[in-house]
Design a protein around this motif. Structure first.
Motif, PDB file in Angstrom:
ATOM      1  N   ASN A   1       8.986  -2.155   6.884  1.00  0.00           N
ATOM      2  CA  ASN A   1       8.319  -2.929   7.931  1.00  0.00           C
ATOM      3  C   ASN A   1       7.699  -4.158   7.267  1.00  0.00           C
ATOM      4  N   LEU A   2       7.174  -5.076   8.058  1.00  0.00           N
ATOM      5  CA  LEU A   2       6.667  -6.339   7.515  1.00  0.00           C
ATOM      6  C   LEU A   2       5.542  -6.116   6.509  1.00  0.00           C
ATOM      7  N   ASP A   3       4.620  -5.211   6.819  1.00  0.00           N
ATOM      8  CA  ASP A   3       3.521  -4.948   5.879  1.00  0.00           C
ATOM      9  C   ASP A   3       4.044  -4.383   4.566  1.00  0.00           C
ATOM     10  N   GLY A   4       5.036  -3.510   4.636  1.00  0.00           N
ATOM     11  CA  GLY A   4       5.626  -2.944   3.423  1.00  0.00           C
ATOM     12  C   GLY A   4       6.311  -4.007   2.586  1.00  0.00           C
ATOM     13  N   LEU A   5       7.021  -4.917   3.238  1.00  0.00           N
ATOM     14  CA  LEU A   5       7.672  -6.013   2.506  1.00  0.00           C
ATOM     15  C   LEU A   5       6.638  -6.941   1.891  1.00  0.00           C
ATOM     16  N   ARG A   6       5.536  -7.171   2.590  1.00  0.00           N
ATOM     17  CA  ARG A   6       4.471  -8.014   2.025  1.00  0.00           C
ATOM     18  C   ARG A   6       3.884  -7.391   0.760  1.00  0.00           C
TER      19      ARG A   6
END
Length: 109
Positions: free
Chosen positions: A24-29
């Motif tokens: 998810n976006l937070d994980g990629l960040r």
């Protein structure tokens, strides 16, 4: 990429036919060591300043982006005050994450 950032619950980054990341976006960040993106016009003066700040420098069209820490973003902003250069500071976005993976192919293999 803005649409994917707004709508997708899981995002995959594919580069040259290979899956580089899925999360998810937070994980990629969290994969990035730098949580902030600083964007300025690409000039010799701004390039010199950005190169002096710890982070990951990305060429993006007529602009330069520096993925950096909060302290790095503040240092860039303070350094560019005398030049009256416009500075955009924001949390890293999906485009920054994508460029990180694509421009750092060798480091990720």
């Amino acid at each position: 990429l803005e649409e994917a950032e707004a709508l997708a619950s899981i995002i995959g980054i594919i580069d040259q036919g290979q899956m580089r990341a899925v999360d998810n976006l937070d994980g990629l960040r969290r994969v990035l060591p730098y949580p902030y993106s600083v964007t300025v016009e690409d000039t010799p003066a701004t390039k010199t300043i950005l190169q002096s700040i710890p982070g990951e420098l990305i060429h993006s069209g007529l602009s330069l982006k520096l993925l950096t820490t909060e302290a790095g973003a503040l240092a860039v902003s303070k350094s560019l005050i005398p030049t009256q250069t416009k500075v955009w500071v924001e949390p890293t976005c999906l485009e920054d994450i994508f460029l990180h993976f694509v421009q750092n192919r060798e480091a990720l293999q």
